[in-house]
Design a protein around this motif. Structure first.
Motif, PDB file in Angstrom:
ATOM      1  N   ARG A  16      -3.283   3.445   0.797  1.00  0.00           N
ATOM      2  CA  ARG A  16      -2.460   2.360   0.569  1.00  0.00           C
ATOM      3  C   ARG A  16      -1.808   2.319  -0.635  1.00  0.00           C
ATOM      4  NH1 ARG A  16      -6.459  -1.879   1.755  1.00  0.00           N
ATOM      5  NH2 ARG A  16      -4.764  -3.346   1.073  1.00  0.00           N
ATOM      6  N   SER A  17      -2.508   2.839  -1.730  1.00  0.00           N
ATOM      7  CA  SER A  17      -1.887   2.952  -2.928  1.00  0.00           C
ATOM      8  C   SER A  17      -0.870   3.907  -3.086  1.00  0.00           C
ATOM      9  CB  SER A  17      -2.985   3.453  -4.036  1.00  0.00           C
ATOM     10  OG  SER A  17      -2.684   3.692  -5.253  1.00  0.00           O
ATOM     11  N   ALA A  18      -0.886   5.109  -2.573  1.00  0.00           N
ATOM     12  CA  ALA A  18       0.226   5.936  -2.325  1.00  0.00           C
ATOM     13  C   ALA A  18       1.520   5.493  -1.715  1.00  0.00           C
ATOM     14  CB  ALA A  18      -0.124   7.088  -1.766  1.00  0.00           C
ATOM     15  N   TRP A  21       3.104   3.084  -4.203  1.00  0.00           N
ATOM     16  CA  TRP A  21       3.575   3.993  -5.211  1.00  0.00           C
ATOM     17  C   TRP A  21       5.112   4.633  -4.584  1.00  0.00           C
ATOM     18  CZ3 TRP A  21       3.051   4.872 -10.360  1.00  0.00           C
ATOM     19  CH2 TRP A  21       3.811   5.757 -10.961  1.00  0.00           C
ATOM     20  N   ILE A  22       5.133   4.930  -3.386  1.00  0.00           N
ATOM     21  CA  ILE A  22       6.367   5.710  -2.940  1.00  0.00           C
ATOM     22  C   ILE A  22       7.437   4.460  -2.810  1.00  0.00           C
ATOM     23  CG2 ILE A  22       7.584   6.424  -0.779  1.00  0.00           C
ATOM     24  CD1 ILE A  22       4.726   8.053  -0.491  1.00  0.00           C
ATOM     25  N   GLY A  23       6.757   3.352  -2.425  1.00  0.00           N
ATOM     26  CA  GLY A  23       7.764   2.126  -2.658  1.00  0.00           C
ATOM     27  C   GLY A  23       8.540   1.605  -3.895  1.00  0.00           C
ATOM     28  N   LEU A  24       7.494   1.772  -4.639  1.00  0.00           N
ATOM     29  CA  LEU A  24       8.045   1.519  -6.099  1.00  0.00           C
ATOM     30  C   LEU A  24       9.049   2.456  -6.604  1.00  0.00           C
ATOM     31  CD1 LEU A  24       4.803   0.461  -8.312  1.00  0.00           C
ATOM     32  CD2 LEU A  24       6.833  -1.013  -7.630  1.00  0.00           C
ATOM     33  N   SER A  25       8.983   3.722  -6.126  1.00  0.00           N
ATOM     34  CA  SER A  25      10.059   4.849  -6.855  1.00  0.00           C
ATOM     35  C   SER A  25      11.122   4.597  -6.134  1.00  0.00           C
ATOM     36  CB  SER A  25       9.408   6.353  -6.244  1.00  0.00           C
ATOM     37  OG  SER A  25       9.290   6.407  -5.028  1.00  0.00           O
ATOM     38  N   ILE A  26      11.248   3.891  -4.740  1.00  0.00           N
ATOM     39  CA  ILE A  26      12.578   3.954  -4.343  1.00  0.00           C
ATOM     40  C   ILE A  26      13.268   2.341  -4.148  1.00  0.00           C
ATOM     41  CG2 ILE A  26      12.445   5.957  -2.968  1.00  0.00           C
ATOM     42  CD1 ILE A  26      11.749   4.185  -0.565  1.00  0.00           C
ATOM     43  N   THR A  43       9.667   3.640 -18.254  1.00  0.00           N
ATOM     44  CA  THR A  43       8.784   4.262 -19.032  1.00  0.00           C
ATOM     45  C   THR A  43       7.522   4.362 -18.296  1.00  0.00           C
ATOM     46  OG1 THR A  43       7.642   1.811 -19.431  1.00  0.00           O
ATOM     47  CG2 THR A  43       9.483   2.729 -21.101  1.00  0.00           C
ATOM     48  N   LEU A  44       7.530   4.032 -17.046  1.00  0.00           N
ATOM     49  CA  LEU A  44       6.315   4.239 -16.064  1.00  0.00           C
ATOM     50  C   LEU A  44       6.571   5.609 -15.309  1.00  0.00           C
ATOM     51  CD1 LEU A  44       5.598   0.656 -14.960  1.00  0.00           C
ATOM     52  CD2 LEU A  44       4.320   2.082 -16.310  1.00  0.00           C
ATOM     53  N   ARG A  45       7.619   6.138 -15.405  1.00  0.00           N
ATOM     54  CA  ARG A  45       7.839   7.409 -14.516  1.00  0.00           C
ATOM     55  C   ARG A  45       7.606   7.222 -13.278  1.00  0.00           C
ATOM     56  NH1 ARG A  45       6.249  11.300 -19.266  1.00  0.00           N
ATOM     57  NH2 ARG A  45       5.649   9.443 -20.261  1.00  0.00           N
ATOM     58  N   LEU A  46       7.895   6.301 -12.410  1.00  0.00           N
ATOM     59  CA  LEU A  46       7.589   6.161 -11.067  1.00  0.00           C
ATOM     60  C   LEU A  46       8.036   7.354  -9.984  1.00  0.00           C
ATOM     61  CD1 LEU A  46       8.316   2.400 -10.971  1.00  0.00           C
ATOM     62  CD2 LEU A  46       6.386   3.493 -11.116  1.00  0.00           C
ATOM     63  N   THR A  47       7.754   8.447 -10.393  1.00  0.00           N
ATOM     64  CA  THR A  47       8.259   9.424  -9.461  1.00  0.00           C
ATOM     65  C   THR A  47       6.792  10.490  -9.407  1.00  0.00           C
ATOM     66  OG1 THR A  47       8.857  10.959 -11.491  1.00  0.00           O
ATOM     67  CG2 THR A  47      10.316   9.756 -10.327  1.00  0.00           C
TER      68      THR A  47
END
Length: 91
Positions: A16-18, A21-26, A43-47
């Motif tokens: 669920r966390s992954a 994370w994917i949602g945040l990146s896009i 600054t968080l490098r959401l990739t």
């Protein structure tokens, strides 16, 4: 970071966390929400792979570790976890 209390299955929590994370990146709307909460997405490098690792703490609670290249980034990621992930994962 340690979180007291019962927690869901660690594999489910990581999956669920992954997803979050994917949602945040896009998701630009999520970036706006993070900025409103005082975090700067750039600054968080959401990739890449999600940086959080979950384990059962010695007291039975949940241990969360943020993997980063330096302590400052790790602290920022833990702030992100507290602000954005925690309420979504444990709701």
């Amino acid at each position: 970071m340690m979180i007291a209390g019962e927690h869901p299955d660690l594999k489910d929590l990581a999956a669920r966390s992954a997803g979050i994370w994917i949602g945040l990146s896009i998701d630009d709307a999520a970036h706006a929400t993070l900025r409103r909460d005082g975090l700067e997405p750039a600054t968080l490098r959401l990739t890449g792979l999600q940086p959080f690792e979950f384990a059962t703490a010695a007291d039975g609670g949940l241990q969360v570790v943020a993997h980063a290249n330096d302590g400052e980034t790790a602290e920022a990621l833990l702030d992100l976890f507290r602000i954005h992930f925690l309420r979504r994962l444990l709701a």
